[in-house]
Design a protein around this motif. Sequence first.
Motif, PDB file in Angstrom:
ATOM      1  N   PRO A 334       0.841  -1.207   0.000  1.00  0.00           N
ATOM      2  CA  PRO A 334       0.000   0.000   0.000  1.00  0.00           C
ATOM      3  C   PRO A 334       0.871   1.251   0.000  1.00  0.00           C
ATOM      4  N   PRO A 335       0.351   2.377  -0.488  1.00  0.00           N
ATOM      5  CA  PRO A 335       1.146   3.615  -0.597  1.00  0.00           C
ATOM      6  C   PRO A 335       1.248   4.342   0.728  1.00  0.00           C
ATOM      7  N   LEU A 336       1.993   3.767   1.685  1.00  0.00           N
ATOM      8  CA  LEU A 336       2.078   4.339   3.031  1.00  0.00           C
ATOM      9  C   LEU A 336       3.443   4.952   3.288  1.00  0.00           C
ATOM     10  N   PRO A 337       3.517   6.007   4.105  1.00  0.00           N
ATOM     11  CA  PRO A 337       2.367   6.734   4.646  1.00  0.00           C
ATOM     12  C   PRO A 337       1.720   7.596   3.565  1.00  0.00           C
ATOM     13  N   LEU A 338       0.446   7.879   3.737  1.00  0.00           N
ATOM     14  CA  LEU A 338      -0.266   8.698   2.761  1.00  0.00           C
ATOM     15  C   LEU A 338       0.127  10.156   2.914  1.00  0.00           C
ATOM     16  N   GLU A 390       1.961   7.390 -10.733  1.00  0.00           N
ATOM     17  CA  GLU A 390       1.655   5.957 -10.665  1.00  0.00           C
ATOM     18  C   GLU A 390       0.346   5.747  -9.917  1.00  0.00           C
ATOM     19  N   ARG A 391      -0.458   4.811 -10.401  1.00  0.00           N
ATOM     20  CA  ARG A 391      -1.761   4.541  -9.782  1.00  0.00           C
ATOM     21  C   ARG A 391      -1.716   3.205  -9.038  1.00  0.00           C
ATOM     22  N   HIS A 392      -2.009   3.249  -7.732  1.00  0.00           N
ATOM     23  CA  HIS A 392      -2.084   2.010  -6.958  1.00  0.00           C
ATOM     24  C   HIS A 392      -3.383   1.286  -7.293  1.00  0.00           C
ATOM     25  N   ALA A 393      -3.329  -0.031  -7.259  1.00  0.00           N
ATOM     26  CA  ALA A 393      -4.485  -0.820  -7.686  1.00  0.00           C
ATOM     27  C   ALA A 393      -5.702  -0.647  -6.794  1.00  0.00           C
ATOM     28  N   SER A 394      -5.490  -0.370  -5.495  1.00  0.00           N
ATOM     29  CA  SER A 394      -6.648  -0.361  -4.609  1.00  0.00           C
ATOM     30  C   SER A 394      -6.668   0.739  -3.553  1.00  0.00           C
TER      31      SER A 394
END
Length: 450
Positions: A334-338, A390-394
């Motif tokens: 996941p793209p953390l931290p946001l 870049e786009r994360h899948a979820s």
Amino acid sequence: MYSTQWAQYFFTIPTITFILTVIAICTPALVALFLYELEEAHLRAAKPASCRKLGLSTESNLQNEFYPKFSEGQPPNSKEASPAAWRVKSIWIYPVKSCRGVELEEGTVIATGMEYDRQFSFAQLKDGPAATAQEPGKEGRTQKWEFITQRQYRLLATVKTEMWVPDKSVERYTHHAEEVESGGVVVLSFSYQEPGWRGILAKLRAALRSTVPEKRFRVPFNPSPAQIEKAGYTFEQMTIWKDTASALNLSVEVPPELSTYLGMSNRLGLFRVDNSQLREVYRNAPRKEELGYQPVTGFQDAYPLHLLNLSSVHALSALISSSPSPQSQSTIPPPLPLSATRFRANIILTGPPAFAEDTFRLIHIGSTALAVCCRTARCKMPNVHPITGERHASEPDRTLRRERAVDRGAGKGVGCLGVQMVAMLDGRGLVRVGDGVVVKKWGKSEYIPQ
């Protein structure tokens, strides 16, 4: 002894060998200096006359946004913290919808939101004989321009935006300059390397600044009638969500390379809001009888202003990190931290507890009064990284839908984060980083869909 031997050897070196050696040593440095001066001259030539560039001259006010202290909100009646502990952390404008923003130290609030915010939008030509980029000169009566965002074209996030405004203190300022008559200039740039030796030269110049080659172009911020006629701009209809608005078509200024960069097949256009026909805001917004004017907006999705609470972003990050990913996406971190920049707010606060903003109804930032209309219903756009595109899948969409579907009006499974606002003024207000935030009225609201 060694110095004597070296001196004797030095004077035995043939003159031509000595000269060639010096040239070989000095040439790389001279070439680098030449390229640096060439890049400096290029940047000076691209600088709009009689204007200064908006934005911070220092590092971002969000450079420490991930510090744990911003997770700890404090209620306004806490003995440990007065309401003054609630403060503006960061201010942003987005002159071109869905493109890179400009961070400010202070911003002016007007009826349409933050001054300079979302005044432009890219659009694609839908339907009609001129819809494809390969047929740019066959416009027909059936053509239809439709706005685009990172939802369809994620690389819009990487298109950099500069906002240049007239400034009488600038050296050689003249009020007759075209840039002054147009109220400023918007400069856009995107990654691009020309083919051949020009591209190689641009790459070397960019390397000296640790950047990549870019293509830049500019558009007048608010062209005068004379400038509109001279440039051949036209007012046309453009669809944004369910609204069809009059807008100024400046597409002739857009280089064709941008369509290729974004991956578009339809014809790309660039539009500016028509100040004489702004979109009126109703739904959750206060009415004219209360404000003295009917709220209006530019190319924002629905409301003029967007506010975000940094502790809410921290809380969302914690919810993502504590939730297992679906099996099919277990290898994608996941793209953390946001970063708060994923949510493209105008005003980012610190101090309130997570999600306390859900019940703000009227707030004062400094001396500027703002009416909070409703929560911000989120789409998948925050999945796009605000720098790389870049786009994360979820994520964070999946967690928002699961944990923040808290507004019945927004619809089942629609996550909310942040709030939408309008200014309680028919003029101008000022907000600054560090301004105190005081809630004057609390309450509940229910989102009204478009």
